[in-house]
Design a protein around this motif. Structure first.
Motif, PDB file in Angstrom:
ATOM      1  N   VAL A  41       0.929  -1.180  -0.185  1.00 11.53           N
ATOM      2  CA  VAL A  41      -0.011  -0.056   0.079  1.00 11.53           C
ATOM      3  C   VAL A  41       0.845   1.262   0.108  1.00 11.53           C
ATOM      4  N   SER A  42       0.714   2.203  -1.007  1.00 13.38           N
ATOM      5  CA  SER A  42       1.050   3.211  -1.050  1.00 13.38           C
ATOM      6  C   SER A  42       0.033   4.601  -0.775  1.00 13.38           C
ATOM      7  N   VAL A  43       0.448   5.627  -0.171  1.00 10.67           N
ATOM      8  CA  VAL A  43      -0.636   6.806  -0.033  1.00 10.67           C
ATOM      9  C   VAL A  43       0.228   8.119  -0.319  1.00 10.67           C
ATOM     10  N   SER A  44      -0.397   8.820  -0.937  1.00 13.28           N
ATOM     11  CA  SER A  44       0.309  10.254  -1.037  1.00 13.28           C
ATOM     12  C   SER A  44      -0.834  11.230  -0.741  1.00 13.28           C
ATOM     13  N   PHE A  45      -0.419  12.473  -0.120  1.00 14.80           N
ATOM     14  CA  PHE A  45      -1.080  13.518   0.019  1.00 14.80           C
ATOM     15  C   PHE A  45      -0.698  14.687  -0.934  1.00 14.80           C
ATOM     16  N   GLY A  46      -1.250  14.800  -1.942  1.00 16.59           N
ATOM     17  CA  GLY A  46      -1.034  15.628  -3.085  1.00 16.59           C
ATOM     18  C   GLY A  46       0.266  15.021  -3.802  1.00 16.59           C
ATOM     19  N   ARG A  47       1.340  15.664  -3.593  1.00 16.75           N
ATOM     20  CA  ARG A  47       2.555  14.989  -4.315  1.00 16.75           C
ATOM     21  C   ARG A  47       3.545  14.509  -3.201  1.00 16.75           C
ATOM     22  N   LYS A  48       3.213  14.791  -1.816  1.00 17.68           N
ATOM     23  CA  LYS A  48       3.965  14.230  -1.046  1.00 17.68           C
ATOM     24  C   LYS A  48       3.639  12.836  -0.698  1.00 17.68           C
ATOM     25  N   ASN A  70       7.694  10.832  14.322  1.00 17.47           N
ATOM     26  CA  ASN A  70       6.520  11.758  13.766  1.00 17.47           C
ATOM     27  C   ASN A  70       6.567  11.600  12.240  1.00 17.47           C
ATOM     28  N   GLY A  71       5.516  11.701  11.736  1.00 21.49           N
ATOM     29  CA  GLY A  71       5.414  11.771  10.128  1.00 21.49           C
ATOM     30  C   GLY A  71       5.599  10.259   9.396  1.00 21.49           C
ATOM     31  N   ALA A  72       5.993   9.140  10.162  1.00 25.11           N
ATOM     32  CA  ALA A  72       6.302   8.095   9.645  1.00 25.11           C
ATOM     33  C   ALA A  72       5.154   7.144   8.907  1.00 25.11           C
ATOM     34  N   GLY A  73       3.911   7.798   8.882  1.00 30.86           N
ATOM     35  CA  GLY A  73       2.706   7.129   8.086  1.00 30.86           C
ATOM     36  C   GLY A  73       1.853   6.601   9.070  1.00 30.86           C
ATOM     37  N   LYS A  74       2.054   6.595  10.457  1.00 33.03           N
ATOM     38  CA  LYS A  74       1.365   5.400  11.456  1.00 33.03           C
ATOM     39  C   LYS A  74      -0.370   5.730  11.154  1.00 33.03           C
ATOM     40  N   SER A  75      -0.515   6.803  11.475  1.00 36.27           N
ATOM     41  CA  SER A  75      -2.101   7.314  11.352  1.00 36.27           C
ATOM     42  C   SER A  75      -2.514   7.241   9.778  1.00 36.27           C
ATOM     43  N   THR A  76      -1.832   7.328   9.008  1.00 38.88           N
ATOM     44  CA  THR A  76      -2.212   7.102   7.601  1.00 38.88           C
ATOM     45  C   THR A  76      -2.216   5.721   6.954  1.00 38.88           C
ATOM     46  N   LEU A  77      -1.764   4.858   7.770  1.00 40.57           N
ATOM     47  CA  LEU A  77      -1.832   3.465   7.695  1.00 40.57           C
ATOM     48  C   LEU A  77      -3.252   2.998   8.240  1.00 40.57           C
ATOM     49  N   LEU A  78      -3.383   3.471   9.520  1.00 38.15           N
ATOM     50  CA  LEU A  78      -4.875   3.265  10.153  1.00 38.15           C
ATOM     51  C   LEU A  78      -5.929   3.552   9.134  1.00 38.15           C
ATOM     52  N   LYS A  79      -6.025   4.914   8.694  1.00 37.51           N
ATOM     53  CA  LYS A  79      -6.866   5.322   7.872  1.00 37.51           C
ATOM     54  C   LYS A  79      -6.943   4.414   6.573  1.00 37.51           C
ATOM     55  N   ALA A  80      -5.836   4.241   5.925  1.00 36.86           N
ATOM     56  CA  ALA A  80      -5.937   3.463   4.840  1.00 36.86           C
ATOM     57  C   ALA A  80      -6.584   2.128   5.013  1.00 36.86           C
ATOM     58  N   LEU A  84     -10.594   4.883   4.458  1.00 38.60           N
ATOM     59  CA  LEU A  84     -10.803   6.618   4.647  1.00 38.60           C
ATOM     60  C   LEU A  84      -9.926   7.001   3.660  1.00 38.60           C
ATOM     61  N   LEU A  85      -8.881   6.684   3.198  1.00 38.20           N
ATOM     62  CA  LEU A  85      -8.065   7.422   2.159  1.00 38.20           C
ATOM     63  C   LEU A  85      -7.854   6.757   0.894  1.00 38.20           C
ATOM     64  N   PRO A  86      -7.751   7.534  -0.096  1.00 40.69           N
ATOM     65  CA  PRO A  86      -7.511   6.719  -1.599  1.00 40.69           C
ATOM     66  C   PRO A  86      -5.896   6.156  -1.630  1.00 40.69           C
ATOM     67  N   LEU A  87      -5.796   5.076  -2.103  1.00 38.38           N
ATOM     68  CA  LEU A  87      -4.559   4.532  -2.118  1.00 38.38           C
ATOM     69  C   LEU A  87      -3.788   4.921  -3.704  1.00 38.38           C
ATOM     70  N   ALA A  88      -2.581   5.005  -3.336  1.00 33.74           N
ATOM     71  CA  ALA A  88      -2.010   5.389  -4.956  1.00 33.74           C
ATOM     72  C   ALA A  88      -1.539   4.192  -5.388  1.00 33.74           C
ATOM     73  N   ALA A  89      -1.090   3.095  -4.438  1.00 33.45           N
ATOM     74  CA  ALA A  89      -1.140   1.891  -4.810  1.00 33.45           C
ATOM     75  C   ALA A  89      -1.196   0.787  -3.773  1.00 33.45           C
ATOM     76  N   GLY A  90      -1.339  -0.661  -4.602  1.00 30.07           N
ATOM     77  CA  GLY A  90      -1.707  -1.453  -3.239  1.00 30.07           C
ATOM     78  C   GLY A  90      -2.934  -1.698  -3.226  1.00 30.07           C
ATOM     79  N   GLN A  91      -3.187  -2.571  -2.064  1.00 32.17           N
ATOM     80  CA  GLN A  91      -4.589  -3.041  -1.810  1.00 32.17           C
ATOM     81  C   GLN A  91      -4.616  -3.496  -0.384  1.00 32.17           C
ATOM     82  N   VAL A  92      -5.936  -3.195   0.333  1.00 27.09           N
ATOM     83  CA  VAL A  92      -6.051  -3.749   1.666  1.00 27.09           C
ATOM     84  C   VAL A  92      -7.247  -4.654   1.440  1.00 27.09           C
ATOM     85  N   SER A  93      -6.943  -5.858   2.279  1.00 32.13           N
ATOM     86  CA  SER A  93      -8.360  -6.832   2.126  1.00 32.13           C
ATOM     87  C   SER A  93      -8.674  -7.008   3.839  1.00 32.13           C
ATOM     88  N   LEU A  94      -9.947  -7.081   3.679  1.00 28.03           N
ATOM     89  CA  LEU A  94     -10.523  -7.415   5.165  1.00 28.03           C
ATOM     90  C   LEU A  94     -11.137  -8.881   5.013  1.00 28.03           C
TER      91      LEU A  94
END
Lengths: 293, 332
Positions: A41-48, A70-80, A84-94
Motif C-alpha cells: 500500500v502506498s498513499v500520497s497527500f498531494g505530491r507528498k 512523527n510523520g512515519a505514516g502511522k495514522s495514515t496506515l490506520l486510515k488506509a 478512509l484514504l485513497p490508495l496510490a498503489a496496493g490493496q487492503v483486504s478485510l
C-alpha cells in the motif's frame, strides 16, 4: 528478526520478519485468513508520498502497536486500512476480500476507526453518541430496535461509561471521552479497532484505565487491536506485537518484547534508548533527561 | 427534564405557525377582522387583496422561511460551523446570479413546470457550492476557515458579475434587480407558491432522510466515515437538496439573509443538536420567523413597505456579531 531498513519496502512487498504481526496464530498446513491484509500500500497527500508499499498481515485477535517517529505514516496506515484514504498503489483486504468490494457500512460493521478524543465539539449526550455507533446496522427508515439499545447498554457497561451516559460528550474529561469513543466502536459491533493515539493526552491513571480496557477487550472478547502510539513503553508492555514504521515504510515487525533493544528501537527512532527490566522480566525504556547531558 | 422542554418548544412552534398563518394575512396597510373574512363581508377589492395577495404571500413566507432554515441547518451541520449558511457561503449569490442572468437574457421557458429563473437560480447555487467546496478541498484537509473565506470570495465574485449585469441593464431593469436583491415576498397569486412547493418538498425530504448522517457529520468526517457514512455521497446529495431549496427561494423572493443562520442556531440552543428533532424545529421556526419579519416589514411604516431582507438583516447582523464574539466558530 531485526531491523529491515527502508530499502526493502519500496519494491511493493514490505518485509515481515519472523512471525510478524498477525502471523503468530497461523499454523502449518492451514493458515487462517488474516482479518486485515495490507499489500504494497502506498498513499500520497498531494505530491507528498506518505506510505511506500507497506505490507502487513493482521491475524484475528492480535494486539498490535504501531510505532515510529512523527510523520512515519502511522495514522495514515490506520486510515488506509479503514478505507478512509485513497490508495496510490496496493490493496487492503478485510477477511480476505478486497476493501474496494465492501460498502462503507459493511466495513463499519467489521472495523472501527477510533480517532483521538480531541477537543472536537460533540454536542450530544454520551448515550446518543454511542448509539451513533449503531449506524451501520440501521436502514435509512428503520427505527432503533431493542437490539440496538441492548448493544449500546452492553458497550457502555463493558467500558464503564454508563455513569455519565446522560452527560454531554464535550463536558467529559479526556479519559472519559476516549472510553466513550471506544464504547461507540464496540456498539458498532466492530471486531477490529483502529486506535489513533488513544492515550496521548491522558494522565497516568486514565492511560492505565484505557489501556486496561483495551487489553480486556482483546483478551476476553477477542477484539483485534491496532494501536498507533508514541508511547513505546505502553506498546511494549500492553501489545503482543509491534509494527514499526519509518519514513512511510515498515522498518521492523515482530513480538513486542523483541523490539525493546537499541538495534530495533534505536534504528527506528534514530535515537539511543536506555532500557531497564521490570520485576516480571519485561523490558522498558527509561525516561530521558533528569540531569544527564 | 429535557423531554418536557422539547414538547413545550414544539407545542409553542406549532401554535406560533398556526397563528402566523391565520393572523398574518389580516395585518397590513389595511387590517381585516377575522369575522369579516369568515362571514364574507369583505368588499370585492378587499376580498381580492386578502385571497390573492395576503394569503399567497404568507404561504410563500412560511415556505421560504422553512426552506432557508432547513438549508441553513444542513450547511451548519455539514461544515460544523454556525456561520456556514447558503447565504454566507455565497450560494445565495450564485443563485441570484443564475436567476438574474435568466431574467436579463429574457429566458422564459419552463421545464417540468419550473420557470427558467428557478432553474437558473438552482444551477447558480449548485455552481457556487461546487466552487466553494472545490476550493476548500484543494487544500489538504478540510478547514472551515478556508471554506468561509472561499464562500466570501465566491459571493463577491457572483456579486460583481451581478453588478456587471446591472450596469449593462437599462434603468428599469437595474431597479428591478436591485429591488429583487433586497429580498421580497410581494407576490400576486399562487404561482410562486406552487412553483416553490415541489422544490422545498423534494429538497426537504432529502434532508430529512439524512438526519442520522447529519448527526454523524457533526462528530467529524473521520468518525462519520468510520461509522459507515459515505461522506462524499451524502454531502453531494445534501448540496443538491439545499441548492434546490435555496435556488427555489432565491428565484421566488430574492436572497433573504440570516433566516438560515439564526433559526437553526436558536433551535439548537433550545432543543440540542439531534437532527431528528432539530430538522422539524428549525423548519417550523424559520417559517414562523420569516412570516413575522414580513408582517413587520409591511406594517411598520404602512402604507409603505420595507423589503423583508432589510428586516432579517437588521436582526441578523447583530446576531451574527454576537455569534462571532461568543467564539463559537467551531473547528472543522
Amino acid at each position: 528478526m531485526g531491523l529491515t531498513g527502508n530499502s526493502r519496502g519500496s519494491d511493493g512487498c514490505a518485509p515481515l520478519h519472523g512471525p510478524g504481526p498477525g502471523t503468530t496464530g497461523e499454523r502449518a498446513g492451514g493458515p487462517q485468513t488474516p482479518v486485515v491484509q495490507v499489500e504494497g500500500v502506498s498513499v500520497s497527500f498531494g505530491r507528498k508520498p506518505v506510505l511506500h508499499g507497506v505490507s502487513a498481515r493482521i491475524r484475528k485477535g492480535a494486539h498490535v502497536a504501531i510505532i515510529g517517529p512523527n510523520g512515519a505514516g502511522k495514522s495514515t496506515l490506520l486510515k488506509a486500512i479503514d478505507g478512509l484514504l485513497p490508495l496510490a498503489a496496493g490493496q487492503v483486504s478485510l477477511q480476505g476480500r478486497p476493501l474496494a468490494s465492501w460498502s462503507r457500512k459493511e466495513i463499519a460493521r467489521l472495523v472501527s476507526y477510533v480517532p483521538q478524543a480531541d477537543g472536537r465539539t460533540l454536542p450530544f449526550p454520551a448515550r446518543d453518541f454511542v448509539m451513533m455507533g449503531r449506524y451501520p446496522h440501521l436502514s435509512p427508515l428503520s427505527a432503533v430496535s431493542s437490539l440496538d439499545r441492548e448493544a449500546v447498554n452492553e458497550a457502555m457497561r463493558v467500558t464503564g461509561t454508563e455513569r455519565f451516559a446522560e452527560r454531554r460528550v464535550d463536558t467529559l474529561s479526556g479519559g472519559e471521552r476516549q472510553k466513550l469513543f471506544i464504547a461507540a466502536a464496540i456498539a458498532q459491533g466492530a471486531e477490529v479497532l483502529l486506535l489513533d493515539e488513544p492515550t496521548t493526552f491522558l494522565d497516568p491513571k486514565h492511560q492505565a484505565d484505557v489501556l486496561g480496557l483495551l487489553a480486556r477487550l482483546n483478551k476476553e472478547r477477542g477484539v483485534t487491536l491496532l494501536t498507533v502510539t508514541h508511547d513505546i513503553n505502553s506498546a511494549a508492555l500492553w501489545a503482543d506485537e509491534i509494527l514499526a514504521l519509518r519514513e512511510g515504510r515498515i522498518a521492523w515487525s515482530g513480538p513486542a518484547e523483541d523490539a525493546m533493544d537499541n538495534r530495533v528501537l534505536g534504528a527506528v527512532f534514530d535515537h539511543e534508548f536506555r532500557f531497564a527490566t521490570r520485576e516480571d522480566g519485561k523490558r522498558f525504556v527509561l525516561p530521558e533527561g533528569g540531569g544527564r547531558a | 427534564m429535557s423531554l418536557r422542554r422539547n414538547v413545550a418548544f414544539f407545542g409553542a412552534l406549532l401554535v406560533a405557525a398556526v397563528l402566523a398563518f391565520l393572523l398574518s394575512p389580516l395585518a397590513g396597510m389595511k387590517g381585516y377582522s377575522p369575522l369579516d373574512v369568515i362571514s364574507g363581508a369583505l368588499s370585492s377589492a378587499d376580498h381580492g387583496i386578502f385571497w390573492k395577495v395576503r394569503v399567497p404571500r404568507v404561504l410563500l413566507s412560511l415556505l421560504a422561511g422553512a426552506a432557508l432554515a432547513l438549508s441553513g441547518m444542513t450547511f451548519q451541520s455539514m461544515f460544523r460551523n454556525p456561520l456556514a449558511t447558503p447565504y454566507t457561503l455565497g450560494v445565495a449569490s450564485g443563485g441570484s446570479f443564475g436567476a438574474a442572468l435568466t431574467l436579463k437574457l429574457g429566458l422564459t421557458f419552463s421545464l417540468a413546470g419550473l420557470p427558467a429563473s428557478s432553474i437558473g437560480a438552482f444551477l447558480g447555487c449548485l455552481l457556487a457550492v461546487t466552487l466553494v467546496y472545490g476550493v476548500t478541498r484543494l487544500k489538504h484537509g478540510f478547514s472551515t476557515a478556508t471554506m468561509l473565506l472561499a464562500g466570501v470570495a465566491v459571493g463577491f465574485l457572483f456579486s460583481s458579475v451581478l453588478m456587471f449585469l446591472q450596469y449593462m441593464s437599462d434603468f428599469a431593469e437595474t431597479f428591478r434587480i436591485v429591488r429583487w436583491l433586497m429580498g421580497g415576498l410581494d407576490i400576486v397569486g399562487y404561482r410562486h407558491v406552487l412553483e416553490l412547493l415541489p422544490l422545498v418538498l423534494v429538497g426537504g425530504a432529502v434532508v430529512v432522510l439524512h438526519v442520522r448522517e447529519l448527526n454523524l457529520l457533526v462528530t467529524g468526517d473521520d468518525l462519520a466515515a468510520g461509522r459507515g457514512v459515505d461522506v462524499v455521497a451524502v454531502r453531494r446529495r445534501l448540496f443538491f437538496a439545499t441548492s434546490l431549496m435555496v435556488g427555489g427561494v432565491v428565484a421566488a423572493c430574492g436572497p433573504i439573509g440570516f433566516v438560515g443562520m439564526m433559526s437553526p442556531h436558536i433551535c439548537r440552543m433550545i432543543i440540542g443538536s439531534d437532527h431528528r428533532l432539530l430538522a422539524p424545529a428549525a423548519t417550523l421556526f424559520g417559517a414562523v420567523f420569516l412570516t413575522v419579519c414580513d408582517t413587520v416589514a409591511r406594517t411598520i411604516i404602512a402604507p409603505a413597505e420595507i423589503p423583508v431582507g432589510v428586516i432579517t438583516a437588521l436582526l441578523g447582523g447583530p446576531f451574527f456579531l454576537w455569534l462571532l464574539t461568543r467564539g463559537s466558530t467551531e473547528r472543522g
